[in-house]
Design a protein around this motif. Sequence first.
Motif, PDB file in Angstrom:
ATOM      1  N   LYS A  45      -0.493   7.329   9.545  1.00  0.00           N
ATOM      2  CA  LYS A  45       0.669   8.058  10.042  1.00  0.00           C
ATOM      3  C   LYS A  45       0.899   9.366   9.280  1.00  0.00           C
ATOM      4  N   LYS A  46       0.439   9.416   8.032  1.00  0.00           N
ATOM      5  CA  LYS A  46       0.610  10.634   7.236  1.00  0.00           C
ATOM      6  C   LYS A  46      -0.569  11.600   7.363  1.00  0.00           C
ATOM      7  N   GLY A  47      -1.546  11.230   8.196  1.00  0.00           N
ATOM      8  CA  GLY A  47      -2.683  12.121   8.435  1.00  0.00           C
ATOM      9  C   GLY A  47      -3.792  12.021   7.413  1.00  0.00           C
ATOM     10  N   THR A  49      -7.232  10.302   5.904  1.00  0.00           N
ATOM     11  CA  THR A  49      -8.384   9.453   6.194  1.00  0.00           C
ATOM     12  C   THR A  49      -8.497   8.403   5.097  1.00  0.00           C
ATOM     13  N   PRO A  50      -9.306   7.351   5.311  1.00  0.00           N
ATOM     14  CA  PRO A  50      -9.462   6.347   4.248  1.00  0.00           C
ATOM     15  C   PRO A  50      -9.907   6.940   2.911  1.00  0.00           C
ATOM     16  N   ARG A  51     -10.843   7.901   2.946  1.00  0.00           N
ATOM     17  CA  ARG A  51     -11.325   8.498   1.702  1.00  0.00           C
ATOM     18  C   ARG A  51     -10.232   9.312   1.019  1.00  0.00           C
ATOM     19  N   GLN A  52      -9.468  10.080   1.800  1.00  0.00           N
ATOM     20  CA  GLN A  52      -8.367  10.851   1.230  1.00  0.00           C
ATOM     21  C   GLN A  52      -7.302   9.934   0.629  1.00  0.00           C
ATOM     22  N   LEU A  53      -7.045   8.820   1.299  1.00  0.00           N
ATOM     23  CA  LEU A  53      -6.062   7.864   0.791  1.00  0.00           C
ATOM     24  C   LEU A  53      -6.545   7.231  -0.508  1.00  0.00           C
TER      25      LEU A  53
END
Length: 219
Positions: A45-47, A49-53
């Motif tokens: 929901k915050k835009g 990606t899994p890697r960015q998270l």
Amino acid sequence: MAGMMEHSTRVNQIPGAALQMQRELQWFKEVERIVHPKDKETTNKKGFTPRQLFTQNHEKMMKEGEKWMKDTATSCTVVGILIVTIMFQVAFTLPGDNNRDPGLFRVFMISDALSFFLSSTSVLIFLGILTSRYTEDDFLKNLPRQMIIGLFTLFCSIATMMITFSSALLIILDEQLRISIPLICLGGVPIFFFLWIQFPILKDMIISTYGPSIFETGK
């Protein structure tokens, strides 16, 4: 979910922030390997990606892992430099007189040379760790591999240094075992404590880096 920080007891039991970071990366890579390729670029929901998270949630752990790696490499570098200095000087300070046992003298020179080269190698490896970029993927294989090689060569240099010390005592004391053996044991006490403290790190890194995958471990 794989990009989120895991606060389980299992991760907290892993010694060292660098190994905890490695375990988190292994978990993320295992999940990334089995999911559909499109899921790798899916955003929440915050835009993110899994890697960015993953990067966002593990920023603190990554900094702690970098500090842990640098502190360990610094302490081991100091020990390695001391061994290099001692072994270099010992090579030009021959024990005993001209009547010394040629077999013991040969052992003395070979072990001294091995200790010098092994400790020099460990120092160079630890310097490589200190100057590393410390990216996320470095914690997966590169940094643990360097630390394993550095610790292993340092342990071997300590072992060969003890052989050098023992053979020198036997040469000087003319193989008087009643005197030389207690002195050798006393000289090995601080080295034993160093190995006792640092060897578990080497063992944990080998198991974590080259052991079974997380999914195989959980079976």
